[in-house]
Motif scaffolding. Structure first.
Motif, PDB file in Angstrom:
ATOM      1  N   ALA A   1     -39.089  26.641  95.353  1.00 45.15           N
ATOM      2  CA  ALA A   1     -38.056  26.374  94.367  1.00 45.15           C
ATOM      3  C   ALA A   1     -38.371  26.595  92.847  1.00 45.15           C
ATOM      4  O   ALA A   1     -39.463  26.436  92.466  1.00 45.15           O
ATOM      5  N   GLU A   2     -37.463  27.316  92.332  1.00 41.06           N
ATOM      6  CA  GLU A   2     -37.599  27.711  90.947  1.00 41.06           C
ATOM      7  C   GLU A   2     -37.438  26.490  89.932  1.00 41.06           C
ATOM      8  O   GLU A   2     -36.339  25.808  90.281  1.00 41.06           O
ATOM      9  N   LYS A   3     -37.970  26.460  89.081  1.00 37.68           N
ATOM     10  CA  LYS A   3     -37.983  25.420  88.058  1.00 37.68           C
ATOM     11  C   LYS A   3     -36.722  25.502  87.258  1.00 37.68           C
ATOM     12  O   LYS A   3     -36.611  26.788  86.930  1.00 37.68           O
ATOM     13  N   PRO A   4     -36.023  24.477  87.019  1.00 33.56           N
ATOM     14  CA  PRO A   4     -34.729  24.856  86.076  1.00 33.56           C
ATOM     15  C   PRO A   4     -35.194  25.347  84.496  1.00 33.56           C
ATOM     16  O   PRO A   4     -36.085  24.652  84.458  1.00 33.56           O
TER      17      PRO A   4
ATOM     18  N   LEU B   1     -28.385  25.256  75.281  1.00 31.82           N
ATOM     19  CA  LEU B   1     -28.740  25.876  76.614  1.00 31.82           C
ATOM     20  C   LEU B   1     -29.587  26.895  76.579  1.00 31.82           C
ATOM     21  O   LEU B   1     -29.255  27.853  75.722  1.00 31.82           O
ATOM     22  N   PRO B   2     -30.273  27.335  77.739  1.00 30.17           N
ATOM     23  CA  PRO B   2     -31.393  28.265  77.712  1.00 30.17           C
ATOM     24  C   PRO B   2     -30.558  29.620  77.804  1.00 30.17           C
ATOM     25  O   PRO B   2     -31.160  30.684  78.035  1.00 30.17           O
ATOM     26  N   GLN B   3     -29.196  29.943  78.286  1.00 30.89           N
ATOM     27  CA  GLN B   3     -28.677  31.016  78.431  1.00 30.89           C
ATOM     28  C   GLN B   3     -27.988  31.535  77.147  1.00 30.89           C
ATOM     29  O   GLN B   3     -27.356  30.975  76.448  1.00 30.89           O
TER      30      GLN B   3
END
Length: 80
Positions: free
Chosen positions: A7-10, A66-68
């Motif tokens: 699972a990728e870490k958010p 946000l990271p985006q």
């Protein structure tokens, strides 16, 4: 044989300090004072973001975004 997916870490929100250069109805343009990979950002915020102060040009603010990051110049980000 067992195969699993890791699972990728958010991605975490980004926090930085900037100086307000321009004001908009739903956001601000800031020049960053921290090393975050960009020197200016157009920061937008929705109705759910409540500011507890009045924004003015020249003011230093600490932002959480946000990271985006939209890759344009200046970059476009969303405050949370």
């Amino acid at each position: 044989m067992a195969v699993g997916c890791k699972a990728e870490k958010p991605e975490e929100n980004i926090v930085f300090t900037g100086t307000i250069e321009e004001l908009y109805d739903n956001g601000i343009l800031v020049s960053t004072t921290d090393d975050v990979g960009f020197d200016k950002a157009r920061v937008t915020y929705g109705d759910e973001v409540e500011l507890s102060f009045n924004t003015i040009v020249g003011q230093t603010v600490k932002l959480t975004i946000l990271p985006q990051i939209a890759e344009s110049y200046p970059v476009q980000v969303t405050a949370v």
